[in-house]
Scaffold this motif. Structure first.
Motif, PDB file in Angstrom:
ATOM      1  N   ASP A  62       0.828  -1.200   0.000  1.00  0.00           N
ATOM      2  CA  ASP A  62       0.000   0.000   0.000  1.00  0.00           C
ATOM      3  C   ASP A  62       0.868   1.258   0.000  1.00  0.00           C
ATOM      4  O   ASP A  62       0.561   2.243  -0.670  1.00  0.00           O
ATOM      5  N   ASP A  63       1.977   1.224   0.740  1.00  0.00           N
ATOM      6  CA  ASP A  63       2.896   2.361   0.759  1.00  0.00           C
ATOM      7  C   ASP A  63       3.551   2.572  -0.602  1.00  0.00           C
ATOM      8  O   ASP A  63       3.786   3.708  -1.013  1.00  0.00           O
ATOM      9  N   LEU A  64       3.839   1.483  -1.316  1.00  0.00           N
ATOM     10  CA  LEU A  64       4.419   1.603  -2.658  1.00  0.00           C
ATOM     11  C   LEU A  64       3.432   2.291  -3.598  1.00  0.00           C
ATOM     12  O   LEU A  64       3.812   3.172  -4.374  1.00  0.00           O
ATOM     13  N   ARG A  65       2.162   1.902  -3.512  1.00  0.00           N
ATOM     14  CA  ARG A  65       1.135   2.555  -4.339  1.00  0.00           C
ATOM     15  C   ARG A  65       1.040   4.041  -4.003  1.00  0.00           C
ATOM     16  O   ARG A  65       0.996   4.890  -4.892  1.00  0.00           O
ATOM     17  N   LYS A  66       1.006   4.348  -2.711  1.00  0.00           N
ATOM     18  CA  LYS A  66       0.911   5.752  -2.286  1.00  0.00           C
ATOM     19  C   LYS A  66       2.138   6.553  -2.727  1.00  0.00           C
ATOM     20  O   LYS A  66       2.019   7.689  -3.165  1.00  0.00           O
ATOM     21  N   LEU A  67       3.319   5.942  -2.593  1.00  0.00           N
ATOM     22  CA  LEU A  67       4.554   6.610  -3.004  1.00  0.00           C
ATOM     23  C   LEU A  67       4.521   6.928  -4.493  1.00  0.00           C
ATOM     24  O   LEU A  67       4.883   8.035  -4.914  1.00  0.00           O
ATOM     25  N   GLY A  68       4.076   5.970  -5.305  1.00  0.00           N
ATOM     26  CA  GLY A  68       3.971   6.204  -6.744  1.00  0.00           C
ATOM     27  C   GLY A  68       3.050   7.358  -7.077  1.00  0.00           C
ATOM     28  O   GLY A  68       3.392   8.241  -7.879  1.00  0.00           O
ATOM     29  N   GLY A  69       1.892   7.391  -6.445  1.00  0.00           N
ATOM     30  CA  GLY A  69       0.940   8.479  -6.682  1.00  0.00           C
ATOM     31  C   GLY A  69       1.479   9.823  -6.219  1.00  0.00           C
ATOM     32  O   GLY A  69       1.361  10.826  -6.924  1.00  0.00           O
ATOM     33  N   TYR A  70       2.078   9.836  -5.048  1.00  0.00           N
ATOM     34  CA  TYR A  70       2.643  11.064  -4.488  1.00  0.00           C
ATOM     35  C   TYR A  70       3.727  11.635  -5.391  1.00  0.00           C
ATOM     36  O   TYR A  70       3.728  12.830  -5.703  1.00  0.00           O
ATOM     37  N   LEU A  71       4.657  10.780  -5.832  1.00  0.00           N
ATOM     38  CA  LEU A  71       5.768  11.253  -6.662  1.00  0.00           C
ATOM     39  C   LEU A  71       5.322  11.659  -8.059  1.00  0.00           C
ATOM     40  O   LEU A  71       5.862  12.593  -8.651  1.00  0.00           O
ATOM     41  N   PHE A  72       4.310  10.972  -8.588  1.00  0.00           N
ATOM     42  CA  PHE A  72       3.779  11.366  -9.897  1.00  0.00           C
ATOM     43  C   PHE A  72       3.106  12.731  -9.790  1.00  0.00           C
ATOM     44  O   PHE A  72       3.344  13.614 -10.622  1.00  0.00           O
ATOM     45  N   GLU A  73       2.278  12.901  -8.773  1.00  0.00           N
ATOM     46  CA  GLU A  73       1.602  14.189  -8.567  1.00  0.00           C
ATOM     47  C   GLU A  73       2.602  15.317  -8.336  1.00  0.00           C
ATOM     48  O   GLU A  73       2.363  16.451  -8.734  1.00  0.00           O
ATOM     49  N   ALA A  74       3.729  14.995  -7.694  1.00  0.00           N
ATOM     50  CA  ALA A  74       4.765  15.998  -7.440  1.00  0.00           C
ATOM     51  C   ALA A  74       5.603  16.270  -8.687  1.00  0.00           C
ATOM     52  O   ALA A  74       6.452  17.161  -8.684  1.00  0.00           O
ATOM     53  N   GLY A  75       5.374  15.507  -9.770  1.00  0.00           N
ATOM     54  CA  GLY A  75       6.115  15.706 -11.013  1.00  0.00           C
ATOM     55  C   GLY A  75       7.506  15.120 -10.988  1.00  0.00           C
ATOM     56  O   GLY A  75       8.361  15.493 -11.787  1.00  0.00           O
ATOM     57  N   GLU A  76       7.753  14.151 -10.091  1.00  0.00           N
ATOM     58  CA  GLU A  76       9.091  13.582  -9.924  1.00  0.00           C
ATOM     59  C   GLU A  76       9.306  12.271 -10.674  1.00  0.00           C
ATOM     60  O   GLU A  76      10.444  11.883 -10.915  1.00  0.00           O
ATOM     61  N   ILE A  77       8.224  11.562 -11.016  1.00  0.00           N
ATOM     62  CA  ILE A  77       8.361  10.294 -11.742  1.00  0.00           C
ATOM     63  C   ILE A  77       7.356  10.257 -12.888  1.00  0.00           C
ATOM     64  O   ILE A  77       6.388  11.017 -12.906  1.00  0.00           O
ATOM     65  N   SER A  78       7.590   9.365 -13.821  1.00  0.00           N
ATOM     66  CA  SER A  78       6.735   9.257 -15.003  1.00  0.00           C
ATOM     67  C   SER A  78       5.426   8.548 -14.677  1.00  0.00           C
ATOM     68  O   SER A  78       5.302   7.839 -13.671  1.00  0.00           O
ATOM     69  N   GLY A  79       4.471   8.719 -15.565  1.00  0.00           N
ATOM     70  CA  GLY A  79       3.214   7.983 -15.461  1.00  0.00           C
ATOM     71  C   GLY A  79       3.431   6.491 -15.569  1.00  0.00           C
ATOM     72  O   GLY A  79       2.748   5.701 -14.914  1.00  0.00           O
ATOM     73  N   ASN A  80       4.398   6.084 -16.417  1.00  0.00           N
ATOM     74  CA  ASN A  80       4.720   4.658 -16.526  1.00  0.00           C
ATOM     75  C   ASN A  80       5.174   4.090 -15.195  1.00  0.00           C
ATOM     76  O   ASN A  80       4.694   3.053 -14.749  1.00  0.00           O
ATOM     77  N   ALA A  81       6.131   4.772 -14.567  1.00  0.00           N
ATOM     78  CA  ALA A  81       6.669   4.281 -13.302  1.00  0.00           C
ATOM     79  C   ALA A  81       5.580   4.247 -12.238  1.00  0.00           C
ATOM     80  O   ALA A  81       5.442   3.262 -11.508  1.00  0.00           O
ATOM     81  N   ALA A  82       4.785   5.305 -12.144  1.00  0.00           N
ATOM     82  CA  ALA A  82       3.707   5.343 -11.148  1.00  0.00           C
ATOM     83  C   ALA A  82       2.729   4.195 -11.374  1.00  0.00           C
ATOM     84  O   ALA A  82       2.309   3.532 -10.416  1.00  0.00           O
ATOM     85  N   SER A  83       2.382   3.925 -12.623  1.00  0.00           N
ATOM     86  CA  SER A  83       1.456   2.823 -12.936  1.00  0.00           C
ATOM     87  C   SER A  83       2.026   1.475 -12.521  1.00  0.00           C
ATOM     88  O   SER A  83       1.310   0.638 -11.973  1.00  0.00           O
ATOM     89  N   VAL A  84       3.305   1.277 -12.780  1.00  0.00           N
ATOM     90  CA  VAL A  84       3.934   0.010 -12.388  1.00  0.00           C
ATOM     91  C   VAL A  84       3.976  -0.116 -10.871  1.00  0.00           C
ATOM     92  O   VAL A  84       3.698  -1.186 -10.321  1.00  0.00           O
ATOM     93  N   PHE A  85       4.296   0.965 -10.168  1.00  0.00           N
ATOM     94  CA  PHE A  85       4.293   0.923  -8.694  1.00  0.00           C
ATOM     95  C   PHE A  85       2.917   0.511  -8.186  1.00  0.00           C
ATOM     96  O   PHE A  85       2.792  -0.295  -7.272  1.00  0.00           O
ATOM     97  N   ILE A  86       1.867   1.076  -8.783  1.00  0.00           N
ATOM     98  CA  ILE A  86       0.507   0.772  -8.366  1.00  0.00           C
ATOM     99  C   ILE A  86       0.178  -0.685  -8.666  1.00  0.00           C
ATOM    100  O   ILE A  86      -0.386  -1.387  -7.822  1.00  0.00           O
ATOM    101  N   MET A  87       0.553  -1.166  -9.863  1.00  0.00           N
ATOM    102  CA  MET A  87       0.282  -2.572 -10.219  1.00  0.00           C
ATOM    103  C   MET A  87       1.000  -3.529  -9.281  1.00  0.00           C
ATOM    104  O   MET A  87       0.422  -4.520  -8.833  1.00  0.00           O
ATOM    105  N   VAL A  88       2.274  -3.255  -8.999  1.00  0.00           N
ATOM    106  CA  VAL A  88       3.033  -4.120  -8.093  1.00  0.00           C
ATOM    107  C   VAL A  88       2.397  -4.078  -6.706  1.00  0.00           C
ATOM    108  O   VAL A  88       2.232  -5.120  -6.068  1.00  0.00           O
ATOM    109  N   GLY A  89       2.007  -2.910  -6.259  1.00  0.00           N
ATOM    110  CA  GLY A  89       1.334  -2.787  -4.969  1.00  0.00           C
ATOM    111  C   GLY A  89       0.056  -3.600  -4.916  1.00  0.00           C
ATOM    112  O   GLY A  89      -0.246  -4.243  -3.905  1.00  0.00           O
TER     113      GLY A  89
END
Length: 155
Positions: A62-89
């Motif tokens: 759950d923290d991995l999913r939240k981290l992906g969303g947080y960093l994507f919203e902050a403009g620090e990671i790509s949509g691809n990376a955030a999506s993969v973090f969410i899928m793995v989570g």
């Protein structure tokens, strides 16, 4: 200067050159070729403090999913990376903790092998390569942020 000497299995194979933005910050973590002291010091203290709390080798899904969303919203990671973090989570939803880096390294290796045998998976190789590159950068950023925070406290 590179901040870490972490052992990243596929570091020489994965890159951020297949990232889909938008990146709304200067020198986004996900796009960096290397995470340097300069990149760490450019980020807000709030971001450094927030991210330094994570351990990607022992993280709640759950923290991995939240981290992906947080960093994507902050403009620090790509949509691809955030999506993969969410899928793995989501894949590990009931687990108490996972080694996100090892898991993504295994997944990346399997997809590369499938692409070698069957072709047609090059898009997936690029997406997972971007996500793995981002995790490597995040691990470097976390380590560097902890050192940076330690230096700030001592001064």
């Amino acid at each position: 200067m590179q901040v870490n000497a972490l052992n990243h299995t596929y570091a020489d194979q994965v890159s951020s050159h297949y990232s889909n933005g938008p990146f709304s910050t200067e020198n986004p973590i996900g796009l960096a070729d290397e995470v340097s002291d300069d990149i760490i010091s450019q980020k807000s203290e709030e971001l450094r403090n927030e991210i330094s709390e994570y351990n990607l080798r022992d993280i709640n899904p759950d923290d991995l999913r939240k981290l992906g969303g947080y960093l994507f919203e902050a403009g620090e990671i790509s949509g691809n990376a955030a999506s993969v973090f969410i899928m793995v989570g989501q894949d590990f939803g009931n687990e108490s903790s996972i080694d996100a880096i090892s898991h993504l390294e295994e997944r990346y290796a399997r997809i590369k092998e499938i692409d070698r045998q069957e072709q047609g998976f090059s898009e997936s190789v690029k997406i997972y390569g971007d996500a793995l590159h981002t995790l490597y950068n995040l691990e470097s950023f976390i380590k560097g942020s902890r050192e940076h925070i330690g230096i700030d406290v001592k001064v």
